[in-house]
Each structure stands twice: as C-alpha cells, then as structure tokens.
Design an enzyme around this catalytic site. Structure first.
Site, PDB file in Angstrom:
ATOM      1  CE  LYS A 189      -1.960   3.029   1.961  1.00 33.10           C
ATOM      2  NZ  LYS A 189      -1.753   4.445   1.548  1.00 33.10           N
ATOM      3  CD  GLU A 264      12.808   0.872   8.370  1.00 30.92           C
ATOM      4  OE1 GLU A 264      13.335  -0.238   8.241  1.00 30.92           O
ATOM      5  OE2 GLU A 264      12.842   1.762   7.498  1.00 30.92           O
ATOM      6  CB  CYS A 298      13.266   8.729   8.683  1.00 30.79           C
ATOM      7  SG  CYS A 298      14.242   7.569   7.722  1.00 30.79           S
ATOM      8  CD  GLU A 398       9.809  13.024  11.633  1.00 25.79           C
ATOM      9  OE1 GLU A 398       8.617  12.661  11.684  1.00 25.79           O
ATOM     10  OE2 GLU A 398      10.717  12.293  11.195  1.00 25.79           O
TER      11      GLU A 398
HETATM   12  P1  NAD Z   1       2.252   8.546   7.361  1.00 23.84           P
HETATM   13  O1  NAD Z   1       2.391   7.779   8.636  1.00 23.84           O
HETATM   14  O2  NAD Z   1       1.278   9.645   7.303  1.00 23.84           O
HETATM   15  O3  NAD Z   1       1.882   7.572   6.158  1.00 23.84           O
HETATM   16  C1  NAD Z   1       2.670   6.457   5.835  1.00 23.84           C
HETATM   17  C2  NAD Z   1       1.787   5.403   5.189  1.00 23.84           C
HETATM   18  O4  NAD Z   1       0.862   4.920   6.159  1.00 23.84           O
HETATM   19  C3  NAD Z   1       0.970   5.901   4.016  1.00 23.84           C
HETATM   20  O5  NAD Z   1       0.962   4.902   3.007  1.00 23.84           O
HETATM   21  C4  NAD Z   1      -0.420   6.071   4.616  1.00 23.84           C
HETATM   22  O6  NAD Z   1      -1.455   5.956   3.679  1.00 23.84           O
HETATM   23  C5  NAD Z   1      -0.446   4.931   5.600  1.00 23.84           C
HETATM   24  N1  NAD Z   1      -1.424   5.076   6.710  1.00 23.84           N
HETATM   25  C6  NAD Z   1      -1.899   6.212   7.265  1.00 23.84           C
HETATM   26  N2  NAD Z   1      -2.772   5.908   8.248  1.00 23.84           N
HETATM   27  C7  NAD Z   1      -2.846   4.549   8.321  1.00 23.84           C
HETATM   28  C8  NAD Z   1      -3.566   3.634   9.140  1.00 23.84           C
HETATM   29  N3  NAD Z   1      -4.401   4.042  10.100  1.00 23.84           N
HETATM   30  N4  NAD Z   1      -3.391   2.311   8.942  1.00 23.84           N
HETATM   31  C9  NAD Z   1      -2.535   1.859   7.988  1.00 23.84           C
HETATM   32  N5  NAD Z   1      -1.835   2.687   7.170  1.00 23.84           N
HETATM   33  C10 NAD Z   1      -1.982   4.018   7.342  1.00 23.84           C
HETATM   34  O7  NAD Z   1       3.747   9.058   7.021  1.00 23.84           O
HETATM   35  P2  NAD Z   1       4.179  10.025   5.822  1.00 23.84           P
HETATM   36  O8  NAD Z   1       3.759  11.405   6.170  1.00 23.84           O
HETATM   37  O9  NAD Z   1       3.765   9.410   4.531  1.00 23.84           O
HETATM   38  O10 NAD Z   1       5.784   9.887   5.912  1.00 23.84           O
HETATM   39  C11 NAD Z   1       6.589  10.691   6.700  1.00 23.84           C
HETATM   40  C12 NAD Z   1       6.972   9.981   8.001  1.00 23.84           C
HETATM   41  O11 NAD Z   1       7.659   8.748   7.723  1.00 23.84           O
HETATM   42  C13 NAD Z   1       7.947  10.774   8.862  1.00 23.84           C
HETATM   43  O12 NAD Z   1       7.529  10.731  10.203  1.00 23.84           O
HETATM   44  C14 NAD Z   1       9.265  10.047   8.694  1.00 23.84           C
HETATM   45  O13 NAD Z   1      10.191  10.211   9.741  1.00 23.84           O
HETATM   46  C15 NAD Z   1       8.814   8.636   8.563  1.00 23.84           C
HETATM   47  N6  NAD Z   1       9.865   7.811   7.932  1.00 23.84           N
HETATM   48  C16 NAD Z   1      10.610   6.976   8.719  1.00 23.84           C
HETATM   49  C17 NAD Z   1      11.640   6.218   8.174  1.00 23.84           C
HETATM   50  C18 NAD Z   1      12.496   5.320   9.040  1.00 23.84           C
HETATM   51  O14 NAD Z   1      13.225   4.511   8.487  1.00 23.84           O
HETATM   52  N7  NAD Z   1      12.442   5.423  10.345  1.00 23.84           N
HETATM   53  C19 NAD Z   1      11.890   6.293   6.801  1.00 23.84           C
HETATM   54  C20 NAD Z   1      11.111   7.149   6.020  1.00 23.84           C
HETATM   55  C21 NAD Z   1      10.091   7.893   6.607  1.00 23.84           C
END
Ligand code: NAD
Length: 506
Positions: A189, A264, A298, A398
């Site tokens: 997804k 992550e 991240c 963040e």
């Molecule tokens: P997000 O959590 O908003 O979304 C990530 C994914 O989760 C999307 O595909 C979204 O549709 C899905 N999602 C949202 N709500 C959900 C739910 N209730 N159930 C299942 N799936 C759901 O994150 P974002 O804004 O897309 O990405 C940015 C974030 O990702 C930042 O916090 C960043 O630090 C983190 N990140 C972490 C790493 C790591 O390795 N630690 C790497 C890249 C990004």
C-alpha cells in the site's frame, strides 16, 4: 537541460494521466471495486498527474487472498529460480532508471540529482537480496545428548508493506526485496501522495517474470486501504514506514489478528560537533544531512548540537552555505532543493517558523515562501534557526523539512543530555577526533544507528532501525529475514533416551 528533462517527463507522464493509476492484483491492473478515485497532483506546480484508485476493504481482501494463494507456490519455489527472478527485477529497474527518476521527481518534488540514485539503490536492494535468497532458510544445529536439534527458517506468509511518500521508490524496494527473497508474498500500500513510481515498480517486477499474485499493489488512503491491510486475517506481518502516530494506530489495528510488526518511524536526530572535529568535513555533512532530499528524510540531522568554542566560526560558514542552496524545479540538474511533497506539508513546515519565533529562537536564514516562478509549487526557502533551547518545540518535534535547529553546548555530558532529551532515537552523528569520547557517546546516545565522523552512509548488511518512538525492529541483511521468517526447531532422537512410562502395570 531543464526543458529537455521536461520533454522527456511529458513522454512518460502522458500515458499515466490518460489511463489513471489502478490497483495491480493477481498480475493485472484493476479498478477499485467501488470505482472511487482520488486525484494526484505534482508539488512542482500543482498540475494534475492522474486519478488514482481509492481502495477499501474489498480491494484489500482480493489482494490478500491472491497473495495467500500465490504463497503456496512461491514459498517452495526453487531457490535458484527465486534468485534469478529477483536479479531480473534488478536488471529491469535499471532499464527503466530514467523514467523512474523523472517521475519520482515530478511526483514528490525531490531533486533529480537525488532521484537519479533511486533506481540504482532499488536495483541494488533486489540484487543484494537475490544473493541472500539461497541461504534465507539456513538455521542452527544445537545437539543434545540424546537428540539432535536443528532449526530452519520459513517464510511467515503474505505480508503487508505500507510505505510513506519520502523516497517512495527506494523505500518500497528496501521492504519488498527481502520479503520476496524470504519466500513471502506481498501486498503493498503506497502513500497516497506518491503513487506514481509504485505503479511502475510492480509492473517492472511482472515484466521481469514474477508469478502472478506474488506482489499485489493496492492504492488508497491510510484510514481505509491501509487500515484494512493491517486488519486482514491472511496478512501475517506488517512492515511499516511512516509517522510515529500512524505506527501506534497500526499496532492497535493489528492486535485482533496478532500481527507481527516492523516499524520505521520518525526522528529528531542530533549531529554533535565538538571543537576538536574536522570542521570542514563536519560542515559538509551537517548541510547534506538536513538539506538533501528537501529535509524529508527520517535520518536527517535536524538538530545541530554545536560546541561553544567553535560556535561563532562554524555558524558563520553554515549561514553562508544555507543562503547559497539552490532552490528550483526538481528536474533542473542544478537544483538542490525542490518543492515539499504537498501544500499541507508546506503549511506544516512553515508553521514551525512562527513557533520558533514565539519560543524565542532566531531565524537566521529562510523561513519564507519563494516568490515568482516557484510560487505555484510547495516550495519553502531553507531554514536555519539559531538560539534553540532543547525544550523548545523546534528542538523536540519532527518537522521533516529543510529546517535546522542549532543548540549550543559546553560539555560532553551536556551534549549527551540534549541529544537524549527527545522522544525519538533513530540516528546520531558524532564529530570529534577524541576516540574515547566518540566511543562513549556512541554507547550512551539513544539511537539505533550512530555514525562517527560521517554522514549517513548506508551499507546493506548493517541493521537499520530506531529506538524509543523511532521504531521497533531492524532490517537490512540477515535482520530482514528475522522479520519476514519464522524459526522452526526440529528435534530428532538418537533412540537412546528413556521415555517416561505412564499406565504401565509393574
Ligand atoms: P504517514 O504515517 O502519514 O503515512 C505512511 C503510510 O501509512 C501511508 O501509506 C499512509 O497511507 C499509511 N497510513 C496512514 N494511516 C494509516 C492507518 N491508520 N493504517 C494503515 N496505514 C496508514 O507518514 P508520511 O507522512 O507518509 O511519511 C513521513 C513519516 O515517515 C515521517 O515521520 C518520517 O520520519 C517517517 N519515515 C521513517 C523512516 C524510518 O526509516 N524510520 C523512513 C522514512 C520515513
């Protein structure tokens, strides 16, 4: 160069705009059952890219059932064949590298100089795990006096992979390649803000010979498609990359089906620069680790902890460098900073400029929205904030943009206390030529990954992951197989031990 890249982009994007972005289930493109769609726009200039299928639990069910069916054969496929398929996906990714780079830049706003590496890294991920596929099932032998015990690893089953919008192509390959190498099948997804290269990736994989159903991609919103994926009975584990709060939701959503999770999540990573460091190299690394990829990474070092003795000198040079960053169209090969992913994210990053001021910090550079040609996109002028206290919101939260908060420190103890004062613990970067101090800090800092005298340089066999609110679990190398596989113990008797005799008349 920009005009040439735009011409090439148009060639690739037109068919996508025409056909829309649909789900890919059981080896073919299908609309969402409800036929609902949402619109995807470019952060570069707001232009319409495509209508995207907005899926719900019915689409997830189809994908999960297809993955469950495909798992029966894929888990037992000849290891050499699995390796060959993964290698041919890697070859195919490289074949499409130009298309991937241009589309990823236009869809996410990240500069071409970085997205050019997306295909190379994506292919490397598949190649690396192709080689490891042969040994994925290896176990241990633990003989006892009367039994020999041995373990084997087996794929856990169909897994869900949920990815964010930052570096979406590379991150998807990073999760999906080890899952397939382990013998799992995958329902992916992708993030709703960046669906374009996810669609290309799954097509590339099937073109390379992947059997149908082994990898299904379902587009949609997190609260519907994402949530349903984490709740589906057939999905045995969820690999998630995204925000900390979303990870918390997923843990709750997956509780009823006892999902194994790998998270992550967010970060507020420190880069600690001591007065005895190589300040030229430290400066390059500090600038790179917060302003590359628009700061939407991240592992970015979003807090600079700077020793008081070198504070003024280092800040002067840092200020010059931040002022000189080249903001522009991401397809211009000179651009260093492109637009942020979306208007809502641009608003979020900009809101921290006011928050910083209200808390008493000083905006040294940036903090405004570029005017003129760039005003149609989600651009911000890169931000450097001085005089930050560790407890201020810009020292704790963040922001996920080109926004660096600088905090002064006097002693090693104080630096450690500041570094560990946040909820997160993903990475830490330490700059000093004092070996003992580097080792002490590396041991004591709250982080899953520490780099000493270096920016983040990824080596695929090393473990990747965070502590505290930055995540649960590790992947990379063998660590990925710990997540995607179960360990089974098999105990074989030599026939020499005494079996207790119950119910025997003496
Ligand atoms: P997000 O959590 O908003 O979304 C990530 C994914 O989760 C999307 O595909 C979204 O549709 C899905 N999602 C949202 N709500 C959900 C739910 N209730 N159930 C299942 N799936 C759901 O994150 P974002 O804004 O897309 O990405 C940015 C974030 O990702 C930042 O916090 C960043 O630090 C983190 N990140 C972490 C790493 C790591 O390795 N630690 C790497 C890249 C990004």
């Amino acid at each position: 160069m920009l005009d040439k890249n735009i011409r090439k982009l148009n060639k690739y994007i037109k068919p996508i705009t025409k056909s829309g972005i649909k789900n890919f289930i059981n080896g073919r493109e299908v609309q969402a059952v409800s036929r609902a769609t949402f619109e995807n726009h470019s952060p570069v200039d707001g232009s319409f890219i495509a209508k995207v299928s907005s899926s719900d639990h019915r689409d997830i069910d189809k994908a999960a059932m297809s993955s469950a069916e495909a798992f029966k054969a894929w888990r037992n496929i000849d290891h050499k064949e699995r390796k060959a398929i993964l290698n041919s996906i890697a070859d195919n990714i490289l074949k499409y590298s130009e298309e991937i780079a241009l589309l990823e830049s236009f869809d996410t706003g990240q500069a071409l100089r970085f997205t050019k590496k997306a295909a190379v890294r994506g292919a490397a991920n598949f190649r690396y795990f192709a080689e490891k596929a042969i040994d994925a099932a290896n176990g241990l032998s633990t003989p006892d006096t009367h039994h020999v015990n041995y373990t084997m690893k087996q794929a856990i089953g169909p897994v869900g992979v949920i990815t964010p919008w930052n570096t979406p192509f590379m991150l998807s390959t990073w999760k999906i390649a080890p899952a397939l190498a382990a013998g799992c099948t995958v329902v992916h997804k992708p993030a709703e803000f960046s669906p374009v290269t996810a669609q290309l990736l799954v097509k590339i994989a099937y073109e390379a010979g992947l059997p149908k159903g082994v990898w299904n991609t379902v587009h949609g919103l997190g609260e519907s498609a994402g949530k349903s994926l984490t709740e589906h009975e057939e999905i045995k584990a969820v690999a998630f990359v995204g925000e900390t709060t979303t990870g918390m939701h997923i843990m709750r959503q997956g509780a009823a089906t006892l999902k194994r999770v790998h998270f992550e999540l967010g970060g507020k990573n420190p880069v600690i620069v001591f007065d005895d460091a190589d300040l030229d190299r430290a400066l390059d690394a500090v600038v790179f680790m917060i302003y590359s990829l628009n700061g939407e990474r991240c592992t970015s070092s979003s807090r600079l902890l700077l020793h008081q003795k070198v504070y003024n000198k280092f800040m002067k040079r840092l200020e010059e460098r931040v002022k000189a960053l080249k903001i522009g169209h991401p397809l211009d090969s000179n651009t260093e900073i492109g637009p942020l992913i979306h208007k809502t994210h641009q608003d979020k990053v900009m809101s921290y400029v006011d928050i910083a001021k209200e808390d008493g910090a000083k905006i040294l550079v940036g903090g405004s929205i570029p005017k003129g040609k760039l005003s149609n996109g989600c651009y911000v002028n890169p931000i450097l904030v001085d005089g930050v206290d560790k407890n201020m919101r810009v020292g704790q939260e963040e922001i996920f943009g080109p926004f660096l908060s600088v905090i002064k420190f006097k002693t090693e103890e104080e630096a450690l206390e500041i570094a560990n004062s946040v909820n997160y613990g993903l990475t830490a970067y330490i700059w000093t030529n004092n070996v003992g101090r580097a080792q002490r800090l590396a041991r004591d800092v709250d982080a899953g990954m520490v780099w000493i005298n270096s920016e983040n340089v990824r080596h695929l066999p090393t473990p990747f992951g965070g502590v505290k609110y930055s995540g649960i679990g590790r992947d990379g190398g063998e660590y990925s197989f710990d997540f995607y596989m179960e360990t089974k113990n098999i105990s074989v008797a030599y026939g020499t031990h005494t079996i207790p005799k119950l119910g025997k008349l003496s």
